[in-house]
Design a protein around this motif. Structure first.
Motif, mmCIF file in Angstrom:
data_model
loop_
_atom_site.group_PDB
_atom_site.id
_atom_site.type_symbol
_atom_site.label_atom_id
_atom_site.label_comp_id
_atom_site.label_asym_id
_atom_site.label_seq_id
_atom_site.Cartn_x
_atom_site.Cartn_y
_atom_site.Cartn_z
ATOM 1 N N LEU A 130 17.573 -16.162 126.724
ATOM 2 C CA LEU A 130 16.941 -15.111 125.923
ATOM 3 C C LEU A 130 15.625 -15.603 125.320
ATOM 4 C CD1 LEU A 130 19.948 -13.467 124.028
ATOM 5 C CD2 LEU A 130 18.377 -12.332 125.616
ATOM 6 N N HIS A 131 15.606 -16.860 124.920
ATOM 7 C CA HIS A 131 14.377 -17.438 124.363
ATOM 8 C C HIS A 131 13.256 -17.423 125.397
ATOM 9 C CE1 HIS A 131 12.140 -21.233 122.843
ATOM 10 N NE2 HIS A 131 11.552 -20.140 122.412
ATOM 11 N N SER A 132 13.587 -17.850 126.620
ATOM 12 C CA SER A 132 12.571 -17.857 127.670
ATOM 13 C C SER A 132 12.134 -16.438 128.020
ATOM 14 C CB SER A 132 13.101 -18.577 128.911
ATOM 15 O OG SER A 132 14.218 -17.899 129.450
ATOM 16 N N PHE A 133 13.072 -15.479 128.002
ATOM 17 C CA PHE A 133 12.725 -14.091 128.290
ATOM 18 C C PHE A 133 11.767 -13.550 127.233
ATOM 19 C CE2 PHE A 133 13.348 -9.536 127.971
ATOM 20 C CZ PHE A 133 13.306 -9.117 129.295
ATOM 21 N N VAL B 248 38.259 -11.833 109.279
ATOM 22 C CA VAL B 248 36.817 -11.592 109.260
ATOM 23 C C VAL B 248 36.497 -10.444 110.207
ATOM 24 C CG1 VAL B 248 36.220 -13.977 108.694
ATOM 25 C CG2 VAL B 248 36.390 -13.287 111.090
ATOM 26 N N VAL B 249 35.358 -9.806 109.950
ATOM 27 C CA VAL B 249 34.810 -8.777 110.834
ATOM 28 C C VAL B 249 33.368 -9.157 111.121
ATOM 29 C CG1 VAL B 249 34.209 -6.357 111.114
ATOM 30 C CG2 VAL B 249 36.329 -6.972 109.950
ATOM 31 N N THR B 250 33.050 -9.392 112.388
ATOM 32 C CA THR B 250 31.702 -9.785 112.782
ATOM 33 C C THR B 250 31.103 -8.732 113.709
ATOM 34 O OG1 THR B 250 32.524 -11.050 114.676
ATOM 35 C CG2 THR B 250 32.297 -12.224 112.590
ATOM 36 N N SER B 251 29.791 -8.664 113.723
ATOM 37 C CA SER B 251 29.095 -7.678 114.546
ATOM 38 C C SER B 251 28.849 -8.233 115.944
ATOM 39 C CB SER B 251 27.767 -7.303 113.885
ATOM 40 O OG SER B 251 27.037 -6.415 114.704
ATOM 41 N N LEU B 252 29.107 -7.408 116.937
ATOM 42 C CA LEU B 252 28.833 -7.772 118.326
ATOM 43 C C LEU B 252 27.622 -7.023 118.854
ATOM 44 C CD1 LEU B 252 29.764 -9.241 120.932
ATOM 45 C CD2 LEU B 252 31.131 -7.197 121.452
ATOM 46 N N LEU B 253 27.557 -5.738 118.627
ATOM 47 C CA LEU B 253 26.428 -4.893 119.027
ATOM 48 C C LEU B 253 26.050 -3.982 117.871
ATOM 49 C CD1 LEU B 253 27.348 -3.760 122.668
ATOM 50 C CD2 LEU B 253 25.523 -5.339 122.000
ATOM 51 N N PRO B 254 24.795 -3.671 117.716
ATOM 52 C CA PRO B 254 23.646 -4.181 118.492
ATOM 53 C C PRO B 254 23.402 -5.672 118.224
ATOM 54 C CG PRO B 254 22.895 -2.926 116.600
ATOM 55 C CD PRO B 254 24.379 -2.765 116.639
ATOM 56 N N ILE B 255 22.671 -6.294 119.129
ATOM 57 C CA ILE B 255 22.377 -7.712 118.970
ATOM 58 C C ILE B 255 21.620 -7.931 117.667
ATOM 59 C CG2 ILE B 255 21.165 -9.685 119.977
ATOM 60 C CD1 ILE B 255 21.638 -8.512 122.699
ATOM 61 N N ASP B 256 22.022 -8.948 116.969
ATOM 62 C CA ASP B 256 21.427 -9.243 115.664
ATOM 63 C C ASP B 256 19.906 -9.380 115.799
ATOM 64 O OD1 ASP B 256 20.935 -9.959 113.103
ATOM 65 O OD2 ASP B 256 21.905 -11.915 113.204
ATOM 66 N N GLN B 257 19.189 -8.526 115.091
ATOM 67 C CA GLN B 257 17.727 -8.560 115.158
ATOM 68 C C GLN B 257 17.185 -9.864 114.593
ATOM 69 O OE1 GLN B 257 16.123 -6.102 116.731
ATOM 70 N NE2 GLN B 257 14.199 -7.283 116.577
ATOM 71 N N ALA B 258 17.887 -10.441 113.628
ATOM 72 C CA ALA B 258 17.446 -11.719 113.076
ATOM 73 C C ALA B 258 17.519 -12.819 114.134
ATOM 74 C CB ALA B 258 18.301 -12.091 111.861
ATOM 75 N N LEU B 259 18.531 -12.739 114.992
ATOM 76 C CA LEU B 259 18.642 -13.721 116.083
ATOM 77 C C LEU B 259 17.469 -13.586 117.044
ATOM 78 C CD1 LEU B 259 20.176 -15.825 117.819
ATOM 79 C CD2 LEU B 259 21.460 -13.899 118.817
ATOM 80 N N LEU B 260 17.152 -12.347 117.423
ATOM 81 C CA LEU B 260 16.030 -12.132 118.339
ATOM 82 C C LEU B 260 14.705 -12.575 117.707
ATOM 83 C CD1 LEU B 260 17.014 -8.633 119.783
ATOM 84 C CD2 LEU B 260 17.375 -10.888 120.826
ATOM 85 N N THR B 261 14.546 -12.297 116.413
ATOM 86 C CA THR B 261 13.317 -12.706 115.731
ATOM 87 C C THR B 261 13.206 -14.222 115.678
ATOM 88 O OG1 THR B 261 13.406 -10.692 114.383
ATOM 89 C CG2 THR B 261 12.011 -12.499 113.589
ATOM 90 N N ARG B 262 14.341 -14.866 115.426
ATOM 91 C CA ARG B 262 14.324 -16.336 115.372
ATOM 92 C C ARG B 262 13.995 -16.929 116.734
ATOM 93 N NH1 ARG B 262 18.836 -16.715 113.372
ATOM 94 N NH2 ARG B 262 20.140 -17.337 115.138
ATOM 95 N N LEU B 263 14.556 -16.349 117.794
ATOM 96 C CA LEU B 263 14.244 -16.855 119.131
ATOM 97 C C LEU B 263 12.781 -16.583 119.490
ATOM 98 C CD1 LEU B 263 17.455 -15.753 121.102
ATOM 99 C CD2 LEU B 263 16.846 -18.062 120.358
ATOM 100 N N GLN B 264 12.269 -15.422 119.063
ATOM 101 C CA GLN B 264 10.881 -15.096 119.357
ATOM 102 C C GLN B 264 9.924 -16.057 118.646
ATOM 103 O OE1 GLN B 264 9.548 -12.864 121.395
ATOM 104 N NE2 GLN B 264 7.448 -13.394 120.825
ATOM 105 N N ALA B 265 10.268 -16.436 117.418
ATOM 106 C CA ALA B 265 9.396 -17.325 116.646
ATOM 107 C C ALA B 265 9.549 -18.793 117.051
ATOM 108 C CB ALA B 265 9.682 -17.174 115.159
ATOM 109 N N LYS B 266 10.592 -19.106 117.772
ATOM 110 C CA LYS B 266 10.836 -20.487 118.165
ATOM 111 C C LYS B 266 9.792 -20.915 119.207
ATOM 112 C CE LYS B 266 14.478 -23.430 120.104
ATOM 113 N NZ LYS B 266 15.866 -23.451 120.646
ATOM 114 N N PRO B 267 9.116 -22.040 119.018
ATOM 115 C CA PRO B 267 8.083 -22.457 119.987
ATOM 116 C C PRO B 267 8.706 -22.902 121.303
ATOM 117 C CG PRO B 267 8.387 -24.131 118.302
ATOM 118 C CD PRO B 267 9.208 -22.962 117.864
#
Length: 315
Positions: A54-57, A183-202
């Motif tokens: 996902l990071h490379s994408f 516990v109750v965890t979210s599966l979908l939609p994909i965590d936007q914070a995760l996508l933002t973190r991957l996008q900001a990762k060099p």
């Protein structure tokens, strides 16, 4: 009520049999928990590889915007236990899931249940279940169950393609020294914070990512792999916690049986000592009676001879 040695012996034999069963269940819990723990660790490595994809994408094609305007109702997947001997595992999770459903703003909430006993616990909470699936019986069954759940989610998604689903997972996880907690965890939609973190990762490699698949197909494949890894991890975590709960319960049962066996042993010793004391007293009393009887017989002839003797001057 005074108990006989025979009754105490039967109770002791029964408790020893129960202790053997409890010890066997405790050993099986330890043996079964280890493969699930290893599976959870292995899927984490696989998930890291998916996140690298996902990071490379995102590095190649930029951020992903949420274009959906309408959200469909929530889907809640609940992972319960079907093997028993783990206390109120299902009941605690059912109450926690009921609280989550009552607090949900989406209506109705579609519930997918894993485990027939979990379904009974949810029915007690008046929760309607769309489908009940069999839990994984081994490590090999975790992947099967994860794929079945993904296929079911795709079927639900195809019912209304214009709307996005919000999928959550409910299960019991380990909580360090506290033992376990639901516990109750979210599966979908994909965590936007995760996508933002991957996008900001060099991107550290000197080579730019290259793809042979169309971007749309590649992204769907990465998302499906992400869902599979997350579901796999949740199932493995639930099974690992279930066996840990069973182990803790069996340890408590083993301690209770040991305490009861110690009490029976003390009672057996006391009853045996009382019987030995009674037998010794019977022997002593019998011996004293016999001795007195012999002494009486020894004195009786001499007394009779003196009484029958006639003095010489009486003739």
């Amino acid at each position: 009520m005074t108990q006989t040695l025979e009754k105490l012996a039967r109770q002791t034999s029964s408790l020893k049999g129960i202790r053997s069963v409890v010890h066997t269940m405790k050993t099986l819990s330890v043996i079964n928990a280890s493969p699930y723990e290893q599976a959870a660790q292995a899927i984490e490595l696989y998930h890291e590889t998916v996140l690298d994809g996902l990071h490379s994408f995102l590095t190649a094609f930029g951020p992903i915007e949420d274009t959906s305007r309408h959200k469909a109702g929530n889907v809640l997947i609940i992972f319960g236990s079907d093997h028993g001997l783990c206390g109120n595992y299902n009941e605690v999770l059912a109450r926690h899931a009921a609280a989550q459903i009552d607090g949900s703003t989406a209506s109705p909430v579609r519930v997918l249940c894993v485990g027939a006993q979990m379904a009974d616990a949810l029915a007690d909470q008046h929760i309607r279940i769309d489908q009940t699936l069999f839990p994984a019986a081994s490590v090999d069954g975790i992947g099967r169950l994860a794929n079945l759940l993904i296929q079911r989610l795709e079927d639900i998604r195809s019912e209304d393609p214009a709307r996005e689903m919000a999928v959550s997972l409910a299960y019991v996880t380990q909580d360090g020294a506290k033992g376990q907690r639901p516990v109750v965890t979210s599966l979908l939609p994909i965590d936007q914070a995760l996508l933002t973190r991957l996008q900001a990762k060099p991107w550290t490699s000197r080579s730019r990512p290259f793809f042979s698949m169309p971007p749309g197909d590649l992204f769907l494949t990465l998302v499906r792999s992400h869902l599979f890894a997350t579901l796999f991890r949740a199932i493995a975590e639930a099974l690992m916690t279930e066996n840990a709960a069973r182990l803790a319960l069996m340890q408590q049962a083993e301690k209770s049986v040991d305490d009861r066996l110690e009490t029976l042993l003390q009672q057996t010793r006391a009853v045996r000592q009382d019987e030995i004391t009674t037998e010794l007293l019977d022997v002593i009393i019998g011996f004293e009676a016999l001795r007195k009887g012999r002494a009486k017989k020894a004195r009786q002839p001499s007394q009779e001879t003196g009484a029958d003797r006639v003095p010489p001057h009486a003739i």
